[in-house]
Design an enzyme around this catalytic site. Structure first.
Site, PDB file in Angstrom:
ATOM      1  CG  ASP A   1       0.763   2.755  -5.285  1.00 53.50           C
ATOM      2  OD1 ASP A   1       0.469   3.050  -4.117  1.00 53.50           O
ATOM      3  OD2 ASP A   1       0.449   1.692  -5.829  1.00 53.50           O
TER       4      ASP A   1
ATOM      5  CG  ASP B   1       0.450  -0.212  -2.996  1.00 50.39           C
ATOM      6  OD1 ASP B   1      -0.183   0.179  -2.015  1.00 50.39           O
ATOM      7  OD2 ASP B   1      -0.067  -0.721  -4.002  1.00 50.39           O
TER       8      ASP B   1
ATOM      9  CG  ASP C   1      -0.437  -2.305  -8.015  1.00 56.77           C
ATOM     10  OD1 ASP C   1      -0.540  -1.611  -6.995  1.00 56.77           O
ATOM     11  OD2 ASP C   1      -1.293  -3.114  -8.377  1.00 56.77           O
TER      12      ASP C   1
END
Lengths: 972, 324
Positions: free
Chosen positions: A784, A381, A780
């Site tokens: 995700d 990410d 995080d």
């Protein structure tokens, strides 16, 4: 299935729903033994060992004492059963504690103190500050006159900020006495696990005021396991209890992940099993032949002439038992043991402690450390993972003026400060949107400083920036927002909040300016979600693009360049310019609403909010009707700094042969800029960035083929080729050209996917997994989580977006740069150690088994065991299992060497240390060693010394020394 | 030799000094950081060559000494049927051990070890305690002591040695293991109902002597691991001169003809290393020689293509980039 909850009415719902008894227990006292045994025996290995152990009870065929198998088997079973029992007992204790907690409820209008487990659906539960919520409640009253209360939901979703909950409109203003007698019905869906949704309706019975249906959302509930904060008391109606609460429903055991090493060990076990069967068949036939030709002549063995019908089976079965030690019974136990040690090493590692927060790394999943050493793809990410997710307001563009371009900080820009001081209306409006259009909760500390609790880092940054520019968001009192601008205090009444969703990509609030009484719509959102709705004079696309937007709603759309209007152009320019700098942009807009327009819309909104089906979509549609003809005020640019050590980490891991994909919800330009700055892609001469775009199936197809062609040509060149794709094109590519896209995925070492949704992230992981790549997903935030759960290894960064990702992940680390150490040091060592340990386990059992087989050739192929039961057991359990545990600390190369030469990881990735050919090596080694030991011991102990126990002891000690030597040789 | 110590962090640049929590012993801390001091021998060519040479130089003398000891043993092996006349071709010093050797005899067969064949108790039931542990029904409804196929197939040939018409004294005491006599076979247990049924296997026993004194049986009961084995019969405690002719009167009771087994009589002296067996000496010499040869081959290879230690250019990925 709908559920009707009658408030405060015991008869109506007493027996319909379960009570509030929590039960996380897997077993009860009675079913523990059968259930646990059943679970253990559902594994193939255990079935095999049980079969062997049962065969050994047949004394005619058993070569050794049954205890030599039963002992370890019972030991292993006892260990795992007692572990389960201990876990279950702890669960029982914590359940008991929660169940027996005393709470206040109202029954028949009287307040009573009962245990939490006796709460029924429909009861009214009273909570005081800092109480834990015992079940899912619909809020009906709080100490706050505006009906607001604050809850901390950390146990539910890991987010530590406070969330506001409000009582439904129908219950507003009810006093203490009335709440005791309240009656009504809540119509809500059956229990589910969605903690962000609660689509229900409330109707109070007369004499309680209005007979209207009042919509309920998740905002009106307080869920089990949350804590009540900053509120003196609150009360609510229990709607879901016991294991039917949102928390209870979402509790579940995730499917265990199987590592590549485990799969390989299973395969090798299968191969050994086949080998064993072959040996058994050959020796069994040979034994029967020998028996019939030779043994019958030997009077001293006294074979009866007529045997029972199963006579032919006796010798093969005997050999089966003799060879059963080929599959080491201890392998599972020792592997589990060392794996939990690897995980502990990760937890203990001082070099992976986040220096800022002091959070250590944590391995939630203790079983997959080896896989870390075999990662081939890392999907990462961007926000919060590569970057710090510490948002700082840097620049802005207000009605054509760029602020902050010179010194990089708009807050210090003299022009802006002057504009604020002089009270330029555009700037004031801009600041108002910054301060008001959000869901931030200001908390005034005792010292007078204002702390902002926000779910979104962007909003926090905007509010802070506004405060610095003298537009201070002071207080939020129910619906009234208090703003202090310079010396004056302004009040705004928040009428509606049109919440942010990742599909809409914007949020708005409708407020009434308490000074002028005007109703204003304030919006902020991504450029493509705001600019197309700007009003016609402002922007020409207006109606046309709006209608297109309905179809392309969630997707990125290039803003048409043909729009006229100086101002809009400058906004588009600003957005482009900012995103090229890697800044996150938001467009702020507003519109004045007419009173009747709002009234009309408000009804529709209310109706949409109270639907039970597809509520989210209906609301989005209604919001759409208000958010048009916006007057764009300006663009903000927020900086999100790169984390320390990100470029180095990416470079090192790339050298180790790991491919990187960046999956982000951000814009293409921003993503590319970040990618450039963290070594993700190389700039022009060295690297090449190809882009897949297009809005229709044909366009995407063409561009995909073009990119694929370039890729194929350039694979031979030493050039870093990467491709970038946006969510819309990705959707089409995955749907229609899956095959081509898969090929592209295999060819390219780097990819950037921007504007992707959480489910697309998960789809990409799935795609790479389907090509047999080991994937690691790192992220995080809540968006995700799906990707992390989908990947072979999920790594969560315990960052600022809450702990959601870290909780769902197999490993949680504090900073992105620890990934390097996690993979290169922990992953690699774990892989090496497991590879050694598992093959060694087979080696030592094969060694002793080969000696038994050789011995059978000089004992008339009758299945005599050379070793006695006790020494066999001691060999398996004591002599060989314990010394090898030192390999847990084995390091073949020092940590620095690995860090300096990350290419070493290639060996692990390719599985060079544990594959059929290395295993064949170990197999050969054990065969060779067995021959040596056997030949030496029978020749040295020939003739007068050939006493069986002597020979067996000598051979056994030979085996023990040899395997100890092998351990010493193999551990470096 | 490289010694990697606990103070590893000195070299790493990015290491931050994180204070060790007090109360945690240093060793445990090192363990948690996987940083225990370790010795890392590196197998450099010089090392390997020296080790091989050293091994060779240690093993060859050991082998030669062993061989010598084995050769100093004088052994006479004679196959017999009804009688045999072994000739002493070298002076043999007392005590001279007499063995009988059986070939192609599977005393290690599994049926000798399983406890349950109809009509016979096959377990070992000579306890040091007064009563046998396990007394099953026999063919007469009575227990059999000693029981088991091995006891049942007890070897019962006897030998009488005559040298120049005088009988040689054969000492048949102390031929079994002391531990067997003292602990395994009961002093109070007498043979009972042995070889008494319809099947008769091997020899019978004197029912008036306790099992612990029946040393022939105790020797026989120690199962042989190989199909060809020797068992001690007795000792001659006189020296035999070169050229002595021994006349052996054999009571050939034991049936080996049905399965083509051979019976041999062995007379042997002992050296400090035991009986005659060239194998260990040969094995030592062989291993010593081969390790010396290997070390020489390594040395030649190393002299021919020397390779610097720790040269990163030899790493596979670096080599690839050089060639490609």
């Amino acid at each position: 299935m709908k559920r009707y909850v009658y408030i405060n009415d015991d008869e109506a719902s007493q027996d319909l729903y379960c009570d509030n008894r929590l039960s996380n227990r897997k077993y009860t006292l009675l079913n523990f033994l059968p259930k646990n045994l059943w679970e253990q025996f559902s594994r193939f290995m255990n079935q095999y060992f049980l079969l062997i152990a049962c065969l050994q009870l047949w004394s005619l065929i058993t070569p050794v004492n049954p205890a030599s198998t039963w002992g370890p088997l019972i030991f292993i079973f006892a260990v795992s059963a007692s572990k389960e029992a201990w876990d279950d007992y702890n669960r029982y204790l914590s359940d008991k504690k929660a169940n027996e907690k005393e709470v206040w409820i109202v029954k028949q209008g009287i307040k009573k103190h009962i245990q939490a487990q006796d709460i029924c659906v429909g009861n009214i539960v009273w909570l005081r500050e800092n109480d834990e919520v015992p079940c899912d409640l619909v809020l009906i009253g709080t100490s706050d006159p505006q009906g607001v209360c604050y809850v901390e939901t950390a146990a539910l979703d890991g987010e530590t900020d406070l969330k506001t909950r409000v009582i439904p409109a129908a219950c507003m203003g009810m006093d203490f006495e009335l709440l005791h007698k309240i009656k009504g019905v809540i119509e809500c869906p059956g229990p589910d696990k969605d903690i962000r949704r609660f689509d229900a309706n409330l109707r109070l019975f007369p004499p309680f005021i209005d007979n209207d249906v009042c919509p309920l959302t998740i905002k009106n509930t307080i869920l089990q396991s949350c804590y009540l904060r900053n509120t003196e008391w609150a009360c609510g109606v229990a709607v879901y209890t016991g294991n039917e609460t949102k928390l209870g429903m979402s509790r579940g055991i995730p499917e265990p992940k199987l590592t590549a090493v485990d799969a390989m060990i299973d395969k090798l076990t299968g191969a050994i099993f086949v080998f064993q069967i072959v040996v058994v068949l050959v020796l069994g036939v040979a034994g029967n032949v020998w028996k019939d030709t030779e043994a019958r002549k030997q009077w001293y063995v006294l074979y009866p002439n007529e045997g029972p019908w199963y006579e032919l089976l006796v010798i093969p079965l005997r050999f089966e038992l003799l060879c059963s030690i080929m599959i080491p019974i201890s392998i599972k136990v020792s592997l589990d043991l060392v794996k939990s040690l690897y995980a502990k090493f990760i937890d203990w590692d001082n070099e992976m402690i986040d220096p800022e927060t002091g959070t250590p790394s944590h391995a939630t999943n203790t079983a997959i450390s080896e896989d870390l050493g075999q990662v081939e793809y890392i999907l990462t990410d961007k926000t919060g993972t590569l970057t710090e997710n510490k948002m700082i307001f840097r620049r802005c563009c207000i009605s054509g003026h760029f602020y902050g371009n010179e010194n990089g900080d708009a807050l210090k820009d003299v022009g802006l400060l002057n504009a604020v001081a002089s009270g330029s209306p555009d700037v004031i409006r801009f600041l108002t949107v910054m301060a008001v259009c959000n869901t931030v909760i200001p908390i005034q500390s005792k010292t007078g400083a204002i702390l902002y609790k926000a779910q979104s880092q962007d909003e926090e940054a905007l509010v802070h920036a506004a405060a610095k520019l003298h537009m201070v968001f002071v207080n939020k009192n129910a619906n009234i927002v208090e703003i202090r601008f310079n010396a004056s205090v302004l009040h705004y009444e928040v009428l509606e909040i049109l919440e942010f969703t990742s599909d809409r990509k914007r949020m708005s609030v409708v407020v009434r300016d308490c000074q002028s009484g005007k109703i204003i719509l304030l919006s902020k959102g991504a450029d493509e979600a705001v600019l197309p709705y700007a009003h016609a004079g402002n922007l020409l696309i207006g109606a046309i693009s709006c209608s297109i937007w309905k179809f392309l709603r969630p997707l990125y759309f290039i803003i048409p360049k043909f729009t006229s209007g100086q101002q809009t152009r400058s906004f588009i320019e600003a957005v482009e310019q900012y995103s090229q700098l890697g800044l996150r942009t938001l467009c702020l807009a507003w519109r004045e609403l007419r009173e009747d327009e709002y009234a009309e819309w408000s009804l529709m909104f209310k109706e949409a909010s109270s639907t039970l089906v597809d509520r989210e979509w209906r609301i989005a549609e209604v919001c759409q009707r208000l958010e048009h003809d916006l007057e764009v005020l300006g663009v903000t640019a927020i900086e999100d700094r790169l984390q320390d050590g990100v470029p180095e980490t990416i470079e090192t891991l790339r050298k180790a042969g790991i491919n990187f994909w960046m999956l982000t919800g951000d814009k293409q330009n921003t993503a590319v800029q970040i990618a450039l700055s963290c070594n993700f892609i190389s700039p022009e001469p060295k690297g090449q960035l190809l882009s897949i775009d297009g809005k229709t199936v044909d366009e995407v197809c063409r561009s995909l083929e073009r990119v694929l062609l370039t890729m194929r040509i350039t694979t031979s060149e030493p050039k870093d080729v990467a491709f970038v794709v946006d969510g819309w094109a990705l959707e089409i590519a995955l749907k229609h050209y899956r095959k081509a896209f898969t090929e592209l995925a295999i060819l390219s070492r780097t990819a950037i996917c921007c504007r992707v949704t959480p489910s697309q992230k998960a789809q990409l992981v799935e795609l790479l997994k389907s090509c047999d790549y080991r994937t690691l997903a790192i992220g995080d935030g809540g968006n995700d989580v799906r990707m992390i759960q989908q990947a072979d290894i999920g790594v969560g960064i315990s960052g600022r977006e809450g702990l959601q990702a870290a909780r769902a992940a197999d490993y949680s680390i504090g900073k992105f740069r620890f990934l390097k150490r996690l993979i290169l040091v922990h992953g690699r060592y774990s892989y090496n150690r497991t590879a050694f340990l598992s093959q060694y386990s087979f080696y030592k059992s094969l060694l002793i088994c080969f000696i038994q087989i050789f011995f059978s050739f000089i004992s008339g192929v009758s299945g005599t065991s050379l070793f006695n039961s006790l020494s066999l057991m001691a060999y398996n359990v004591f002599y060989t299992s314990i010394p090898v545990l030192v390999s847990v600390l084995d390091k073949d190369l020092s940590e620095q060497t690995v860090m300096q030469h990350p290419q070493i990881l290639f060996y692990c990735q390719a599985g060079r240390l544990l594959n059929p050919s290395t295993f064949a090596g170990w197999f050969g080694r054990s065969l060779f060693h067995a021959i040596v030991v056997f030949v030496i011991s029978i020749h040295v102990y020939a003739y007068e010394k050939s006493e069986m126990e002597e020979v067996s002891m000598v051979a056994l000690s030979g085996c023990i020394w040899l395997q100890a030597f092998v351990v010493a040789l193999e551990t470096k | 030799m490289e010694v990697e110590g606990g103070s590893r962090s000195a070299g790493a640049g990015e290491d931050r000094t994180i204070p060790i929590q007090s109360g945690q012993p240093m060793a445990f801390f090192q363990f948690t950081q996987q940083n225990l001091p370790a010795c890392k021998p590196v197998l450099t060519p010089a090392w390997v060559i020296t080790a091989c040479l050293l091994m060779g130089f240690i093993f060859i003398p050991i082998g030669l000494v062993t061989l010598r000891a084995s050769h100093s043993v004088i052994e006479i092996v004679d196959q017999y049927d009804t009688e045999c006349v072994p000739e002493v071709h070298k002076y043999m010093k007392a005590p001279i051990y007499i063995y009988y050797q059986l070939d192609n005899y599977y005393q290690n067969h599994r049926r000798n070890q399983i406890p349950n064949v109809v009509g016979f108790c096959l377990c070992i039931c000579f306890d040091s305690k007064l009563t046998p542990r396990y007394l099953p029904e026999s063919n007469h409804g009575l227990p059999i002591v000693p029981c088991g196929l091995i006891a049942w197939s007890f070897f019962n040939d006897t030998f009488k040695f005559i040298r120049e018409r005088t009988e040689l004294m054969v000492n048949r005491k102390n031929i079994a293991w002391k531990s067997d006599r003292d602990h395994k076979f009961g002093k109070q247990v007498y043979p009972f109902n042995f070889q008494n049924g319809t099947f008769t296997g091997g020899g019978s026993l004197d029912p008036s002597i306790p099992l612990s004194d029946q040393e022939d049986l105790i020797v026989w009961m120690r199962t042989a691991a190989l199909p060809s084995f020797r068992k001690l019969y007795g000792r001659i405690e006189e020296d035999l001169d070169e050229g002595d002719l021994l006349e052996v009167h054999v009571m050939n009771n034991y049936n080996t003809y049905s399965f083509g087994g051979k019976k041999k009589l062995v007379l042997s002296t002992l050296s400090w290393l035991g009986g005659k067996n060239d194998f260990p000496g040969l094995a030592y010499v062989f291993i010593g020689c081969s390790s010396i040869i290997i070390s020489i081959v390594f040395m030649l290879l190393h002299v021919k293509n020397p390779r610097a230690y720790g040269e990163t250019a030899y790493l596979s990925w670096n080599r690839k980039s050089i060639s490609g």
